[in-house]
Design an enzyme around this catalytic site. Structure first.
Site, PDB file in Angstrom:
ATOM      1  N   GLU A   1      -8.446  -0.258   0.495  1.00 37.24           N
ATOM      2  CA  GLU A   1      -8.930  -1.497   0.305  1.00 37.24           C
ATOM      3  C   GLU A   1      -8.362  -2.154  -0.856  1.00 37.24           C
ATOM      4  O   GLU A   1      -8.982  -2.860  -1.991  1.00 37.24           O
ATOM      5  CB  GLU A   1     -10.376  -1.401   0.022  1.00 37.24           C
ATOM      6  CG  GLU A   1     -11.330  -0.886   1.051  1.00 37.24           C
ATOM      7  CD  GLU A   1     -12.705  -0.738   0.857  1.00 37.24           C
ATOM      8  OE1 GLU A   1     -13.269  -1.153  -0.162  1.00 37.24           O
ATOM      9  OE2 GLU A   1     -13.499  -0.701   1.814  1.00 37.24           O
TER      10      GLU A   1
ATOM     11  N   ASN B   1      -5.672   1.978   4.185  1.00 39.00           N
ATOM     12  CA  ASN B   1      -6.950   1.854   4.797  1.00 39.00           C
ATOM     13  C   ASN B   1      -7.750   0.675   4.310  1.00 39.00           C
ATOM     14  O   ASN B   1      -7.557   0.543   3.178  1.00 39.00           O
ATOM     15  CB  ASN B   1      -8.031   3.292   4.672  1.00 39.00           C
ATOM     16  CG  ASN B   1      -9.289   3.163   5.536  1.00 39.00           C
ATOM     17  OD1 ASN B   1      -8.847   3.090   6.900  1.00 39.00           O
ATOM     18  ND2 ASN B   1     -10.283   3.268   4.878  1.00 39.00           N
TER      19      ASN B   1
ATOM     20  N   HIS C   1     -15.415  -2.408  10.670  1.00 43.46           N
ATOM     21  CA  HIS C   1     -16.765  -2.644  10.347  1.00 43.46           C
ATOM     22  C   HIS C   1     -17.273  -4.031  10.945  1.00 43.46           C
ATOM     23  O   HIS C   1     -16.851  -5.176  10.283  1.00 43.46           O
ATOM     24  CB  HIS C   1     -17.086  -2.696   8.755  1.00 43.46           C
ATOM     25  CG  HIS C   1     -16.915  -1.451   8.092  1.00 43.46           C
ATOM     26  ND1 HIS C   1     -17.901  -0.341   8.600  1.00 43.46           N
ATOM     27  CD2 HIS C   1     -16.294  -0.935   7.155  1.00 43.46           C
ATOM     28  CE1 HIS C   1     -17.713   0.871   7.915  1.00 43.46           C
ATOM     29  NE2 HIS C   1     -16.648   0.326   7.019  1.00 43.46           N
TER      30      HIS C   1
ATOM     31  N   GLU D   1     -13.699   3.639  10.454  1.00 46.32           N
ATOM     32  CA  GLU D   1     -14.992   3.672  10.078  1.00 46.32           C
ATOM     33  C   GLU D   1     -15.661   2.676  10.864  1.00 46.32           C
ATOM     34  O   GLU D   1     -16.549   2.026  10.496  1.00 46.32           O
ATOM     35  CB  GLU D   1     -14.960   3.214   8.543  1.00 46.32           C
ATOM     36  CG  GLU D   1     -13.980   3.953   7.635  1.00 46.32           C
ATOM     37  CD  GLU D   1     -14.157   3.128   6.235  1.00 46.32           C
ATOM     38  OE1 GLU D   1     -15.158   2.449   5.766  1.00 46.32           O
ATOM     39  OE2 GLU D   1     -13.449   3.654   5.262  1.00 46.32           O
TER      40      GLU D   1
ATOM     41  N   ASP E   1     -18.340   0.690  13.036  1.00 43.59           N
ATOM     42  CA  ASP E   1     -19.714   0.418  13.508  1.00 43.59           C
ATOM     43  C   ASP E   1     -19.843  -1.177  13.658  1.00 43.59           C
ATOM     44  O   ASP E   1     -19.161  -2.093  13.022  1.00 43.59           O
ATOM     45  CB  ASP E   1     -20.712   0.952  12.171  1.00 43.59           C
ATOM     46  CG  ASP E   1     -20.052   0.460  10.784  1.00 43.59           C
ATOM     47  OD1 ASP E   1     -19.566  -0.539  10.542  1.00 43.59           O
ATOM     48  OD2 ASP E   1     -20.691   0.924   9.661  1.00 43.59           O
TER      49      ASP E   1
HETATM   50  C1  XIL Z   1     -19.668   3.871   1.627  1.00 44.44           C
HETATM   51  C2  XIL Z   1     -20.428   5.067   1.773  1.00 44.44           C
HETATM   52  O1  XIL Z   1     -21.033   5.012   3.060  1.00 44.44           O
HETATM   53  C3  XIL Z   1     -21.720   4.890   0.911  1.00 44.44           C
HETATM   54  O2  XIL Z   1     -22.583   5.919   1.120  1.00 44.44           O
HETATM   55  C4  XIL Z   1     -21.451   4.594  -0.386  1.00 44.44           C
HETATM   56  O3  XIL Z   1     -22.430   4.439  -1.102  1.00 44.44           O
HETATM   57  C5  XIL Z   1     -20.320   3.610  -0.712  1.00 44.44           C
HETATM   58  O4  XIL Z   1     -19.331   3.591   0.152  1.00 44.44           O
HETATM   59  N1  XIL Z   1     -15.475   1.251   3.116  1.00 44.44           N
HETATM   60  C6  XIL Z   1     -15.214   2.610   3.050  1.00 44.44           C
HETATM   61  C7  XIL Z   1     -16.049   3.661   2.637  1.00 44.44           C
HETATM   62  O5  XIL Z   1     -13.878   2.830   2.834  1.00 44.44           O
HETATM   63  O6  XIL Z   1     -15.646   4.570   1.752  1.00 44.44           O
HETATM   64  C8  XIL Z   1     -17.355   3.249   2.348  1.00 44.44           C
HETATM   65  O7  XIL Z   1     -18.461   4.285   2.287  1.00 44.44           O
HETATM   66  C9  XIL Z   1     -17.763   1.966   3.264  1.00 44.44           C
HETATM   67  C10 XIL Z   1     -16.903   0.781   3.028  1.00 44.44           C
END
Ligand code: XIL
Length: 297
Positions: free
Chosen positions: A127, A167, A204, A233, A235
Site C-alpha cells: 500500500e 501489494n 477488496h 485479499e 472480499d
Molecule cells: C487488516 C486485518 O484484517 C485486521 O485484522 C487489522 O486490524 C487491520 O489489517 N489490507 C491489508 C491487510 O493489506 O493487512 C489488512 O488486514 C486489510 C487491508
C-alpha cells in the site's frame, strides 16, 4: 464434489485464505481451511509490529504457529508484509531519515532470515500509493523515493528463493490513476533490474458497483511486464456471486495469474464487519458465491 483448491490446482493455481492466530483453536475454521484451501496468509502475525515489537528483538511465535499449521496441512504460505505505513513497530514512530531507512532494512533482513526458504512469496511492500497515483505520504516515503526499490533489493539478497511482491488495493480498475501509478513503478523496476516478481491486487470490492470490466486487462497488463499477478485479499460486499465469478474469471483468463486468496473464510472471520463479504456464512455453510467461484475456476 470438488473443492476450491482442487479446482484451482487443475490449472496450476492455488486457492488461499487468510487466518489469524485465534483461528488455530477454531475447529469450524480449520475444517474448511483444510478441505478447501492450499495457500495461507497470516492476517496480522507477520506484520512489522508483530515480528519486531522492539528494535532488534524479533518475535516469530505467532507467525510460526500459523506457518506450522498451514505447512503441516499441505499448504504453502504467503508472507504479509515487511514494509507498510500501517501496523509498524512502535519504535519506527520515533525514527526518520536514514535511521528509519536502516530500521526498515534491518527489519527485512531479520524477518526474512527467519523464514528463509520457507515461504511461497512475500508482500515486501504494501500500500505505498495514494488514490491519485502518486506515492502515499508516510514516514517510509519521507526517507526518500527509493525506499521501495531498496526494500526489494534487500529482500532479494535476504532470501533469493521467495517471490517478491508489491501489494496494494484499488488497483483492479485499469483506467484508475492509482493502477497506472503502480503500473509505471513496476515497469520502471523491470526496466532497471529492480527485483520484483509479482503484483498482489488485494481485490477488496465494495458497494453495489459492478466488477471493473477491465480487471482482466489490468492483470494481463501487469503480467506483460514480466511479473506474476495474484488476487491477495479478495472480499466483496454481500458476497455478490456475480462479482466473485467475475474476479475469478479475470484471474483464470490470465496465464500469469497464479492464484486467489480470500481475506478470511467465513463472514465471521472478516475484517469488514457486517458486510458478509466471504464465501462461507457464519455457520460454515458455502454461500452462492462459493458455487460461482468453483464454477468459474
Ligand atoms: C487488516 C486485518 O484484517 C485486521 O485484522 C487489522 O486490524 C487491520 O489489517 N489490507 C491489508 C491487510 O493489506 O493487512 C489488512 O488486514 C486489510 C487491508
Amino acid at each position: 464434489g470438488t473443492t476450491l483448491k482442487a479446482a484451482a490446482e487443475r490449472s496450476g493455481r492455488y486457492f488461499g485464505a487468510a487466518m489469524g492466530g485465534d483461528r488455530l483453536s477454531d475447529q469450524g475454521f480449520l475444517t474448511i481451511a483444510n478441505r478447501e484451501f492450499d495457500m495461507m496468509t497470516a492476517v496480522n502475525e507477520m506484520k512489522p509490529d508483530a515480528t519486531e515489537p522492539n528494535r532488534g528483538q524479533f518475535d516469530f511465535r505467532a507467525g510460526d504457529a500459523i506457518y506450522n499449521w498451514a505447512t503441516q496441512h499441505g499448504m504453502r504460505v504467503r508472507g504479509h508484509t515487511l514494509a507498510w505505513h500501517a501496523q509498524q513497530p512502535r519504535f519506527w514512530g520515533s525514527l526518520s531519515g536514514s535511521a528509519l531507512r536502516t530500521a526498515m532494512i534491518d527489519h527485512i533482513n531479520g524477518v526474512m532470515a527467519h523464514y528463509r526458504g520457507k515461504l511461497y512469496a512475500w508482500d515486501v511492500v504494501n500500500e505505498a500509493f495514494a488514490e491519485n497515483g502518486s506515492r502515499r505520504g508516510s514516514n517510509l516515503q519521507s526517507t526518500g523515493n527509493d525506499w521501495i526499490e531498496v526494500a526489494f533489493r534487500t529482500a532479494r539478497a535476504a532470501d533469493p528463493s521467495v517471490k517478491l511482491c508489491y501489494n496494494d488495493y484499488n488497483i483492479e480498475n485499469w483506467t484508475y490513476a492509482k493502477t497506472q501509478g503502480v503500473y509505471a513503478m513496476i515497469r520502471d523496476f523491470k526496466s532497471r533490474g529492480v527485483p520484483v516478481d509479482c503484483v498482489g491486487l488485494q481485490t477488496h470490492f465494495t458497494g453495489g458497483s459492478s466488477l471493473p470490466g477491465n480487471f482482466q486487462t489490468t492483470l494481463s497488463s501487469f503480467a506483460a511486464l514480466g511479473v506474476d499477478v495474484a488476487l491477495t485479499e479478495a472480499d466483496v460486499t454481500n458476497a455478490s456471486a456475480t462479482q466473485y465469478a467475475g474476479l475469478t474469471q479475470a484471474c483464470v483468463s490470465v496465464p500469469r495469474c497464479v492464484g486467489i486468496t480470500t481475506w478470511g473464510i467465513r463472514d465471521s472471520d472478516s475484517w469488514r464487519g457486517s458486510e458478509n463479504p466471504l464465501l462461507f456464512d457464519r455457520n460454515s455453510n458455502p454461500k452462492a458465491a462459493y458455487t460461482s467461484v468453483l464454477n468459474a475456476l
